[in-house]
Write an enzyme that holds these catalytic residues in place. Structure first.
Site, mmCIF file in Angstrom:
data_model
loop_
_atom_site.group_PDB
_atom_site.id
_atom_site.type_symbol
_atom_site.label_atom_id
_atom_site.label_comp_id
_atom_site.label_asym_id
_atom_site.label_seq_id
_atom_site.Cartn_x
_atom_site.Cartn_y
_atom_site.Cartn_z
ATOM 1 N N GLY A 15 15.350 49.142 0.656
ATOM 2 C CA GLY A 15 16.334 49.835 -0.338
ATOM 3 C C GLY A 15 17.412 49.073 -0.592
ATOM 4 O O GLY A 15 18.202 48.251 0.220
ATOM 5 N N ARG A 76 9.471 46.461 -1.121
ATOM 6 C CA ARG A 76 8.880 46.682 0.138
ATOM 7 C C ARG A 76 7.711 45.877 0.151
ATOM 8 O O ARG A 76 7.001 46.091 -0.881
ATOM 9 C CB ARG A 76 8.715 48.058 0.279
ATOM 10 C CG ARG A 76 10.102 48.964 0.224
ATOM 11 C CD ARG A 76 10.008 49.916 1.115
ATOM 12 N NE ARG A 76 11.417 51.010 0.720
ATOM 13 C CZ ARG A 76 12.442 50.882 1.272
ATOM 14 N NH1 ARG A 76 12.483 50.424 2.239
ATOM 15 N NH2 ARG A 76 13.421 51.691 0.831
ATOM 16 N N ASP A 107 17.039 47.189 8.787
ATOM 17 C CA ASP A 107 16.373 46.608 10.387
ATOM 18 C C ASP A 107 14.764 46.254 9.955
ATOM 19 O O ASP A 107 14.124 45.285 10.521
ATOM 20 C CB ASP A 107 16.276 47.688 11.198
ATOM 21 C CG ASP A 107 15.655 49.174 10.792
ATOM 22 O OD1 ASP A 107 15.358 49.361 9.759
ATOM 23 O OD2 ASP A 107 15.871 49.904 11.719
ATOM 24 N N THR A 129 22.547 48.312 3.951
ATOM 25 C CA THR A 129 21.821 49.582 3.915
ATOM 26 C C THR A 129 23.072 50.873 3.902
ATOM 27 O O THR A 129 23.741 50.744 4.573
ATOM 28 C CB THR A 129 21.014 49.911 5.304
ATOM 29 O OG1 THR A 129 20.561 51.264 5.010
ATOM 30 C CG2 THR A 129 21.207 49.456 6.286
ATOM 31 N N ASP A 131 22.639 53.695 4.805
ATOM 32 C CA ASP A 131 22.379 54.338 5.969
ATOM 33 C C ASP A 131 23.553 53.799 7.169
ATOM 34 O O ASP A 131 23.679 55.089 8.160
ATOM 35 C CB ASP A 131 21.005 54.433 6.637
ATOM 36 C CG ASP A 131 20.103 55.087 5.600
ATOM 37 O OD1 ASP A 131 20.380 55.998 4.913
ATOM 38 O OD2 ASP A 131 18.749 54.638 5.784
ATOM 39 N N ASP A 133 22.929 52.380 9.536
ATOM 40 C CA ASP A 133 22.337 52.522 10.953
ATOM 41 C C ASP A 133 21.844 51.390 11.653
ATOM 42 O O ASP A 133 21.045 51.370 12.755
ATOM 43 C CB ASP A 133 21.269 53.396 10.764
ATOM 44 C CG ASP A 133 20.124 52.589 9.721
ATOM 45 O OD1 ASP A 133 20.428 51.736 9.133
ATOM 46 O OD2 ASP A 133 18.943 53.271 9.744
ATOM 47 N N ARG A 175 17.139 59.174 6.446
ATOM 48 C CA ARG A 175 15.799 59.848 6.916
ATOM 49 C C ARG A 175 15.859 59.557 8.416
ATOM 50 O O ARG A 175 15.444 60.756 8.973
ATOM 51 C CB ARG A 175 14.643 58.687 6.408
ATOM 52 C CG ARG A 175 14.012 59.010 5.455
ATOM 53 C CD ARG A 175 12.828 57.992 4.775
ATOM 54 N NE ARG A 175 13.685 56.586 4.546
ATOM 55 C CZ ARG A 175 13.128 55.742 4.420
ATOM 56 N NH1 ARG A 175 11.843 55.453 4.755
ATOM 57 N NH2 ARG A 175 13.613 54.423 4.224
ATOM 58 N N ALA A 190 32.726 70.623 4.041
ATOM 59 C CA ALA A 190 31.290 71.263 4.288
ATOM 60 C C ALA A 190 31.708 72.654 5.252
ATOM 61 O O ALA A 190 32.220 72.603 6.154
ATOM 62 C CB ALA A 190 30.408 70.662 4.838
ATOM 63 N N HIS A 254 18.460 59.209 -5.417
ATOM 64 C CA HIS A 254 18.749 57.894 -5.709
ATOM 65 C C HIS A 254 20.197 57.403 -6.371
ATOM 66 O O HIS A 254 20.487 56.187 -6.149
ATOM 67 C CB HIS A 254 17.565 57.107 -6.519
ATOM 68 C CG HIS A 254 16.188 57.112 -5.688
ATOM 69 N ND1 HIS A 254 15.418 57.965 -5.519
ATOM 70 C CD2 HIS A 254 15.989 55.943 -4.869
ATOM 71 C CE1 HIS A 254 14.353 57.573 -4.676
ATOM 72 N NE2 HIS A 254 14.892 56.374 -4.295
HETATM 73 P P1 ATP Z 1 16.272 50.323 4.491
HETATM 74 O O1 ATP Z 1 17.281 50.726 5.601
HETATM 75 O O2 ATP Z 1 16.873 50.575 2.906
HETATM 76 O O3 ATP Z 1 14.817 51.245 4.703
HETATM 77 P P2 ATP Z 1 14.880 48.028 5.281
HETATM 78 O O4 ATP Z 1 14.956 46.686 5.228
HETATM 79 O O5 ATP Z 1 14.775 48.739 6.880
HETATM 80 O O6 ATP Z 1 15.872 48.872 4.415
HETATM 81 P P3 ATP Z 1 11.755 48.437 4.998
HETATM 82 O O7 ATP Z 1 11.015 48.944 3.878
HETATM 83 O O8 ATP Z 1 11.936 48.910 6.385
HETATM 84 O O9 ATP Z 1 13.262 48.305 4.619
HETATM 85 O O10 ATP Z 1 11.600 47.000 5.138
HETATM 86 C C1 ATP Z 1 11.736 46.083 4.272
HETATM 87 C C2 ATP Z 1 10.496 45.094 3.897
HETATM 88 O O11 ATP Z 1 10.766 44.112 5.461
HETATM 89 C C3 ATP Z 1 9.276 45.455 4.284
HETATM 90 O O12 ATP Z 1 8.612 46.214 2.861
HETATM 91 C C4 ATP Z 1 8.398 44.367 4.839
HETATM 92 O O13 ATP Z 1 8.054 43.356 3.782
HETATM 93 C C5 ATP Z 1 9.487 43.850 5.581
HETATM 94 N N1 ATP Z 1 9.193 44.315 7.184
HETATM 95 C C6 ATP Z 1 9.451 45.578 7.675
HETATM 96 N N2 ATP Z 1 9.134 45.661 8.801
HETATM 97 C C7 ATP Z 1 8.498 44.738 9.129
HETATM 98 C C8 ATP Z 1 7.932 43.983 10.439
HETATM 99 N N3 ATP Z 1 7.514 44.827 11.469
HETATM 100 N N4 ATP Z 1 7.182 42.797 10.382
HETATM 101 C C9 ATP Z 1 7.468 42.079 9.442
HETATM 102 N N5 ATP Z 1 7.873 42.539 8.001
HETATM 103 C C10 ATP Z 1 8.470 43.783 8.040
#
Ligand code: ATP
Length: 325
Positions: A15, A76, A107, A129, A131, A133, A175, A190, A254
């Site tokens: 994101g 993603r 993460d 992010t 979040d 988190d 989430r 709130a 969004h």
């Molecule tokens: P947000 O907190 O906004 O969701 P994020 O980085 O956690 O951000 P994800 O959609 O979970 O977002 O991960 C981003 C991309 O990282 C995924 O689309 C994928 O390409 C890669 N990714 C996520 N998990 C894995 C994994 N376990 N192994 C390899 N690549 C991963």
């Protein structure tokens, strides 16, 4: 800064978060200072698979700090989660002569970076992010701007809710994490805040708080719900059934991800971007850049991913006190 690396790549993934552009700019500028060429990889790990890159020069990243979103786009990438996808990404790194990757995201993005690292690619993650988190860091890029955007929207809603003496249920992003909901809930005053980290007892956490508030003479109520906790529409329906109010449900969605980054996000993103390049240039890999008590640090990605971030108890208790009084 003397450096053993010659060329690095930077990508944004998952994101988007306001401030990612400031981090990209900082990576490009710090690279130039270190005598390192910087390539921007477009569309997250998809860009690494497809070799979708553009050179970032100090000039080409000018004016980015004030822009929301990410000029490198984000995605993603399910393909990157397959062994074949990762093999392609690693060969792109070799083909482009990349000595390291700065991966900006959450993460999931760091799990992807860890996989690259297992194939011998040097990686440094930067937490971006809304979040907030990521457990190893006190702060992730985008959180402050998202809070302020949500607060601005809810303040506007409150004006009209007050005029009509209504109840408003507002769903904010989160989430799996309620940091945004908690901060925003405290900031807007709130009536109740519902977060995924705490079990919801509807009677205690919503009905009773509205009743108490009414007895004290208040005539409009704001219920903040983190999206991963309980559906805002269900909260609205139950308030109608159990209290007889006619609540309005708003899902901010969004809009919380966009907008001009705040000072905190611009400055934190800039510090993190510079620190990420310094970490790679120092020969350190498989790290996540963090900010702890205002100081820059780096953690092993494995360690960072195994850590769990709960809500800050004192923050949660503040919300409980303020929604009970
Ligand atoms: P947000 O907190 O906004 O969701 P994020 O980085 O956690 O951000 P994800 O959609 O979970 O977002 O991960 C981003 C991309 O990282 C995924 O689309 C994928 O390409 C890669 N990714 C996520 N998990 C894995 C994994 N376990 N192994 C390899 N690549 C991963």
């Amino acid at each position: 800064m003397a450096s053993a690396i010659n060329r690095i790549g930077v990508l944004t993934s998952g994101g988007d978060a306001p401030g990612m552009n400031a981090a990209i700019r900082a990576v490009a500028r710090a690279s130039a200072v270190a005598g390192v060429q910087c390539l921007g990889i477009r569309r997250g790990y998809n860009g690494l698979i497809n070799g979708d890159v553009t050179e970032l020069t100090p000039d080409s990243v000018g004016g980015l700090t004030r822009r929301g979103g990410t000029m490198l786009y984000t995605a993603r990438s399910p393909e990157f989660m397959t062994p074949e996808g990762q093999k392609k990404a690693v060969s792109t790194c070799r083909y482009l002569g990349l000595d390291g990757i700065v991966a900006i995201g959450g993460d999931g993005t760091f799990r992807g970076a860890l996989d690259l690292s297992a194939h011998g690619v040097a990686v440094v993650g930067v937490p971006g992010t809304i979040d907030n988190d990521i457990a190893c860091t006190h702060y992730s890029i985008g959180f402050d701007t998202a809070c302020n955007t949500a607060i601005d929207c809810i303040d506007k809603l409150s004006d009209t809710m007050q005029s009509h003496e209504r109840c408003s249920v507002v769903e904010v992003m989160g989430r799996r994490a309620g940091h945004l909901a908690l901060y925003v809930g405290i900031a807007v005053g709130a009536t109740a805040v519902l977060v995924p980290e705490r079990e919801v007892d509807f009677e205690r956490d919503v009905v009773e708080k509205i009743r108490r508030s009414r007895i004290q003479g208040r005539n409009h109520f704001i219920i903040i719900v983190a999206e991963g906790c309980i559906r805002a529409t269900d909260v609205g329906r139950r308030i109608q059934e159990e209290i007889g109010l006619d609540p309005r449900v708003t899902i901010l969605g969004h809009i919380q991800r966009g907008g001009r980054p705040t000072a905190r996000d611009r400055v934190t993103a800039s510090r993190m971007g510079v620190f990420a390049v310094e970490t790679l240039a120092a020969g350190r890999t498989n790290r996540v850049v963090c900010i702890v008590n205002g100081e820059m640090r780096d953690f092993d990605i494995n360690e960072a991913l195994s850590m769990h971030k709960d809500l800050q108890d004192s923050m949660y208790n503040t919300a409980v006190t303020l929604t009970t009084g």
